[in-house]
Design a protein around this motif. Structure first.
Motif, PDB file in Angstrom:
ATOM      1  N   SER A 329      37.454 -87.615  70.685  1.00 47.81           N
ATOM      2  CA  SER A 329      36.466 -86.656  70.189  1.00 47.81           C
ATOM      3  C   SER A 329      36.794 -85.234  70.627  1.00 47.81           C
ATOM      4  O   SER A 329      37.518 -85.012  71.603  1.00 47.81           O
ATOM      5  CB  SER A 329      35.066 -87.022  70.691  1.00 47.81           C
ATOM      6  N   THR A 330      36.246 -84.278  69.892  1.00 43.59           N
ATOM      7  CA  THR A 330      36.247 -82.871  70.287  1.00 43.59           C
ATOM      8  C   THR A 330      34.817 -82.494  70.632  1.00 43.59           C
ATOM      9  O   THR A 330      33.894 -82.790  69.870  1.00 43.59           O
ATOM     10  CB  THR A 330      36.762 -81.975  69.145  1.00 43.59           C
ATOM     11  N   TYR A 331      34.632 -81.879  71.771  1.00 43.89           N
ATOM     12  CA  TYR A 331      33.302 -81.586  72.275  1.00 43.89           C
ATOM     13  C   TYR A 331      33.047 -80.080  72.198  1.00 43.89           C
ATOM     14  O   TYR A 331      33.839 -79.278  72.688  1.00 43.89           O
ATOM     15  CB  TYR A 331      33.159 -82.084  73.711  1.00 43.89           C
ATOM     16  N   ASP A 332      31.942 -79.712  71.587  1.00 48.35           N
ATOM     17  CA  ASP A 332      31.584 -78.306  71.437  1.00 48.35           C
ATOM     18  C   ASP A 332      30.818 -77.818  72.662  1.00 48.35           C
ATOM     19  O   ASP A 332      29.808 -78.422  73.043  1.00 48.35           O
ATOM     20  CB  ASP A 332      30.735 -78.105  70.184  1.00 48.35           C
ATOM     21  N   THR A 333      31.275 -76.725  73.256  1.00 47.25           N
ATOM     22  CA  THR A 333      30.616 -76.164  74.434  1.00 47.25           C
ATOM     23  C   THR A 333      30.593 -74.640  74.347  1.00 47.25           C
ATOM     24  O   THR A 333      31.243 -74.039  73.489  1.00 47.25           O
ATOM     25  CB  THR A 333      31.359 -76.563  75.737  1.00 47.25           C
ATOM     26  N   VAL A 334      29.858 -74.020  75.262  1.00 46.85           N
ATOM     27  CA  VAL A 334      29.815 -72.561  75.310  1.00 46.85           C
ATOM     28  C   VAL A 334      31.166 -71.972  75.710  1.00 46.85           C
ATOM     29  O   VAL A 334      31.395 -70.771  75.552  1.00 46.85           O
ATOM     30  CB  VAL A 334      28.735 -72.059  76.291  1.00 46.85           C
ATOM     31  N   LEU A 335      32.060 -72.799  76.231  1.00 47.66           N
ATOM     32  CA  LEU A 335      33.403 -72.353  76.584  1.00 47.66           C
ATOM     33  C   LEU A 335      34.376 -72.525  75.430  1.00 47.66           C
ATOM     34  O   LEU A 335      35.553 -72.168  75.543  1.00 47.66           O
ATOM     35  CB  LEU A 335      33.912 -73.116  77.810  1.00 47.66           C
ATOM     36  N   GLY A 336      33.891 -73.098  74.339  1.00 45.99           N
ATOM     37  CA  GLY A 336      34.745 -73.385  73.199  1.00 45.99           C
ATOM     38  C   GLY A 336      34.916 -74.887  73.039  1.00 45.99           C
ATOM     39  O   GLY A 336      34.403 -75.688  73.834  1.00 45.99           O
TER      40      GLY A 336
END
Length: 371
Positions: A329-336
């Motif tokens: 998976s790719t996880y969306d965060t405030v760091l990108g």
């Protein structure tokens, strides 16, 4: 078969089914309870200020994303003994995932304590390369989101290869553990690339002038230098001495000089000095939340926020079991966006080459570095 025998047989089958079901549940998850996120951070000791800021970010993220989860915070004190106690507390709370882990030692201890469980340990802070090496040897279910301490070395090697392929250059350190580790790793990289430095040196730190170092560099015949130092004072002294003594040297430094725009005497540094640094993270939505709560943006707040975003997504996308590999998976965060590699590291690398233009540090673009 009599009625009594048939009832006895049916009861035995029902009992066997119930016991089997209980065994399956407990075997599948010795520690985990799907709705609890464990956060291990230093709330005491020398690193407590970092932990407090990390906790602010984590709690803000829980308010937005954690409605279906609980948060349990354990104080690891950035200390081995406290980390062992923190691990015990996390187990007692039946956490489904552990995150945080600003310091390397607690990350190792907690990963070891959960090695026989299905609980993923997601490191958002500690950066040691050793965590990834030990992960393979110890079979830890550890995933390091934070950039490795070798990531800036990779950026330095790429910059030297791009800019100094035909330029005689030096690699210099300040004699600290940080400086030596950085430059030792960089020399290995440059040796692998086939672009060894023409000169290496170690300067004496905390001096009022570094004219001696600059004279040695001049005598060596190099016209470029990479200098790794743990303190901004030494790097600032070297850079300002270049301007003071009119020494033309293409200089790249380690991250400590990233505060240059905030120094009162920054004008003493010549244009074109380059710095390998991770710029402050920026995210409009989070910055708005921080402004509303009268909080200043801080990297640890961002890290804490991202840690909870990661934990929630991992639990929610894996049917409340965090044991399966996180590489899918790719996880969306405030760091990108965050993607994990097979070895447990992530592709998150905020480090880039920046250049001083007399007013601020801007992303470096070849042939426009002083504009």
């Amino acid at each position: 078969m009599s009625l009594t025998q048939r009832l006895t047989s049916a009861f035995q089958k029902l009992l066997f089914f119930a016991v089997s079901l209980i065994l399956i549940v407990f075997t599948a998850s010795p520690f985990a309870r799907a709705d609890t996120i464990g956060l291990s951070i230093p709330l005491s000791g020398d690193a407590s200020e970092l932990g407090q800021k990390f906790r602010i970010g984590a709690k803000l993220a829980m308010e937005k994303y954690g409605q279906n989860h609980e948060l349990f915070i354990a104080d690891d004190g950035c200390d081995a003994d406290l980390a062992s106690l923190a691990a015990d507390d996390l187990k007692k709370q039946s956490v489904a995932i552990v995150t945080g882990l600003i310091c390397n030692e607690p990350a190792k201890i907690i990963a070891g304590e959960f090695v026989d469980s299905n609980v993923s340990v997601v490191v958002v802070g500690a950066r040691s390369v050793r965590l990834i090496k030990d992960r393979e040897r110890e079979a830890w279910n550890l995933w390091r989101m934070s950039p490795g301490d070798d990531y800036p070395v990779e950026i330095a090697a790429a910059a030297i290869s791009q800019l100094w392929r035909t330029t005689p250059y030096a690699i210099v350190d300040d004699g600290t553990i940080y400086g030596r580790n950085f430059t030792d790793a960089l020399r290995v990289k440059m040796d692998e690339i086939g672009l060894k430095p023409q000169f290496s040196d170690t300067f004496r730190a905390a001096q009022s002038t570094q004219a001696g170092l600059l004279r040695r560099l001049q005598r060596s015949g190099v016209t470029a230098a990479f200098i790794a130092s743990a303190t901004v004072e030494d790097l600032f002294t070297i850079a300002s001495n270049m301007k003071e003594f009119d020494i033309n040297l293409d200089l790249i430094t380690s991250e400590a000089l990233s505060v240059l725009p905030f120094l009162a005497e920054a004008g003493n540094v010549p244009n074109g000095v380059k710095v390998i640094m991770a710029p402050p993270p920026q995210h409009d939505e989070l910055e708005k939340i921080l402004q509303e709560q009268e909080l200043l943006p801080d990297r640890q707040i961002y890290n804490g926020y991202a840690a909870i975003q990661l934990a929630v997504q991992i639990l929610d996308t894996s049917a409340n079991e965090s044991a399966q590999p996180l590489t899918a998976s790719t996880y969306d965060t405030v760091l990108g966006p965050i993607r994990f590699n097979q070895d447990g590291s992530s592709d998150y690398n905020p480090y880039h080459l920046y250049v001083w233009n007399g007013e601020t540090l801007k992303p470096f673009k070849q042939d426009t570095e002083t504009q």
